[in-house]
Scaffold this motif. Sequence first.
Motif, PDB file in Angstrom:
ATOM      1  N   GLY A 125       0.918  -1.384   0.118  1.00  0.00           N
ATOM      2  CA  GLY A 125       0.013   0.087  -0.006  1.00  0.00           C
ATOM      3  C   GLY A 125       0.876   1.264   0.015  1.00  0.00           C
ATOM      4  O   GLY A 125       1.899   1.375   0.350  1.00  0.00           O
ATOM      5  N   ILE A 126       0.011   2.447  -0.314  1.00  0.00           N
ATOM      6  CA  ILE A 126       1.097   3.604  -0.616  1.00  0.00           C
ATOM      7  C   ILE A 126       1.645   4.034   0.581  1.00  0.00           C
ATOM      8  O   ILE A 126       2.782   4.628   0.618  1.00  0.00           O
ATOM      9  CB  ILE A 126      -0.202   4.737  -1.150  1.00  0.00           C
ATOM     10  N   ARG A 127       1.230   4.085   2.039  1.00  0.00           N
ATOM     11  CA  ARG A 127       1.450   4.440   3.156  1.00  0.00           C
ATOM     12  C   ARG A 127       3.139   3.675   3.226  1.00  0.00           C
ATOM     13  O   ARG A 127       4.087   4.218   3.464  1.00  0.00           O
ATOM     14  CB  ARG A 127       0.663   4.327   4.374  1.00  0.00           C
ATOM     15  N   GLN A 128       3.047   2.409   3.003  1.00  0.00           N
ATOM     16  CA  GLN A 128       4.133   1.499   3.459  1.00  0.00           C
ATOM     17  C   GLN A 128       5.158   1.998   2.284  1.00  0.00           C
ATOM     18  O   GLN A 128       6.479   2.098   2.530  1.00  0.00           O
ATOM     19  CB  GLN A 128       3.841  -0.035   3.443  1.00  0.00           C
ATOM     20  N   VAL A 129       4.741   1.954   0.902  1.00  0.00           N
ATOM     21  CA  VAL A 129       5.738   2.124   0.046  1.00  0.00           C
ATOM     22  C   VAL A 129       6.424   3.582  -0.029  1.00  0.00           C
ATOM     23  O   VAL A 129       7.554   3.771  -0.001  1.00  0.00           O
ATOM     24  CB  VAL A 129       5.372   1.943  -1.399  1.00  0.00           C
ATOM     25  N   THR A 130       5.818   4.313   0.658  1.00  0.00           N
ATOM     26  CA  THR A 130       6.201   5.983   0.917  1.00  0.00           C
ATOM     27  C   THR A 130       7.262   5.955   1.997  1.00  0.00           C
ATOM     28  O   THR A 130       8.363   6.424   1.646  1.00  0.00           O
ATOM     29  CB  THR A 130       5.098   6.830   0.920  1.00  0.00           C
ATOM     30  N   ASP A 131       6.814   5.388   2.833  1.00  0.00           N
ATOM     31  CA  ASP A 131       7.774   4.940   4.198  1.00  0.00           C
ATOM     32  C   ASP A 131       9.043   4.318   3.665  1.00  0.00           C
ATOM     33  O   ASP A 131      10.154   4.749   4.023  1.00  0.00           O
ATOM     34  CB  ASP A 131       7.030   4.216   5.141  1.00  0.00           C
ATOM     35  N   ASN A 132       8.815   3.270   2.805  1.00  0.00           N
ATOM     36  CA  ASN A 132      10.102   2.689   2.351  1.00  0.00           C
ATOM     37  C   ASN A 132      11.003   3.396   1.348  1.00  0.00           C
ATOM     38  O   ASN A 132      12.118   3.226   1.510  1.00  0.00           O
ATOM     39  CB  ASN A 132       9.643   1.395   1.404  1.00  0.00           C
ATOM     40  N   GLY A 136       7.002  -9.331   1.039  1.00  0.00           N
ATOM     41  CA  GLY A 136       6.745  -9.060   2.627  1.00  0.00           C
ATOM     42  C   GLY A 136       5.732  -8.004   2.682  1.00  0.00           C
ATOM     43  O   GLY A 136       5.544  -7.298   2.023  1.00  0.00           O
ATOM     44  N   SER A 137       5.072  -8.190   3.803  1.00  0.00           N
ATOM     45  CA  SER A 137       3.936  -7.287   4.260  1.00  0.00           C
ATOM     46  C   SER A 137       4.455  -5.846   4.415  1.00  0.00           C
ATOM     47  O   SER A 137       3.831  -4.897   4.168  1.00  0.00           O
ATOM     48  CB  SER A 137       3.229  -7.649   5.374  1.00  0.00           C
ATOM     49  N   ASP A 138       5.785  -5.657   4.709  1.00  0.00           N
ATOM     50  CA  ASP A 138       6.551  -4.467   4.664  1.00  0.00           C
ATOM     51  C   ASP A 138       6.973  -4.054   3.470  1.00  0.00           C
ATOM     52  O   ASP A 138       7.667  -2.759   3.149  1.00  0.00           O
ATOM     53  CB  ASP A 138       7.375  -4.387   5.885  1.00  0.00           C
ATOM     54  N   GLY A 139       6.951  -4.705   2.463  1.00  0.00           N
ATOM     55  CA  GLY A 139       7.368  -4.231   1.132  1.00  0.00           C
ATOM     56  C   GLY A 139       8.874  -4.688   0.962  1.00  0.00           C
ATOM     57  O   GLY A 139       9.520  -4.485  -0.015  1.00  0.00           O
TER      58      GLY A 139
END
Length: 313
Positions: free
Chosen positions: A41-48, A83-86
């Motif tokens: 999702g966008i929140r996780q990919v942006t954090d990454n 992975g769920s955290d990308g």
Amino acid sequence: MERIIIDTDPGVDDAMAILLAVKAADRLKIEALTTVDGNVGIRQVTDNALSVLELCGADHIPVYRGADHPLGKDVAYSDDFHGSDGLGGVNIRPERLKTMEEPAVDYLVRAAAEHPGELTLVLLGPMTNAALAVRKDPGFAKNIRRLVVMGGAEHGGNMSPVAEFNFFHDPQAASEVFQAGFKEIVMVGLDATGKVYMTPAMRELLYLIGTPISRFIHKITRRYTDRRWEINRVMGCQLCDPLVAGYLIDPGILTLEDAHVEIETQGRCEGMSVVYRTKRYPELQANCKIAVDTDSRRFFDVFYLTQFPEYRT
Ligand code: BDR
Ligand code: CA
């Protein structure tokens, strides 16, 4: 020096592509990262994206948050591989960096209009942001110097027998982008990326090199490599997005051929890229160049020596 904006959904191989591009500062000027819903999702990919920039000390590169959903379709994430955290379960979080206030699509339209013909847009995820930029500004496609895309395939897919993940995730966006009249589109599909598997031995070399970045890549690729073996019985780690970064650094890595490409938006073949090589179908007008061959040795030289030059043997 090519000025690039990287539109991305990190994503294990996206993270590797960003790290490689940052290290090639003598060849590439990264203007910004824009993020898009894709692998997770966008929140996780942006954090990454923020975490990866922190890791390599590229705090000066702004990050703009983009689309949180494909156009007219439910999301289909790739968390099984990434992975769920990308990022293969490393669970890092950004500590210093934050995103810019301006939404990614507004930034893309503005930057392209302010620098017409100067910026290359590198698409490493679904094409949602690019399609929204085209919808928002009919002049957007003409203002972009060229698009370099990881996505699609001439033969076979990885999400269905015919569709590759980035196009499958948002076929409508991909279809609109291919019809938008960009001056140049380079499509690096699975036919080309299927030739750049990092073998287990090459992956272990990253551990032995022992820098924070090589150890990070070693860690995030573990699940990605294991799942490929468990599901496809293919050994190694397919470096789809890093191949695009490698090509931008050393264009001789890929052989390109003119093609007319259409994207299926519905039904069992949704996300399929239908590729007509125009030397065989001269009645069709080429709308892109597709990568038809990969010099994998040359790519891995770029991959290792750009990032870890002190380990040249
Ligand atoms: C593409 O799909 C994603 O999972 C990868 O990050 C890459 O961009 C490969 O099909
Ligand atoms: Ca990606």
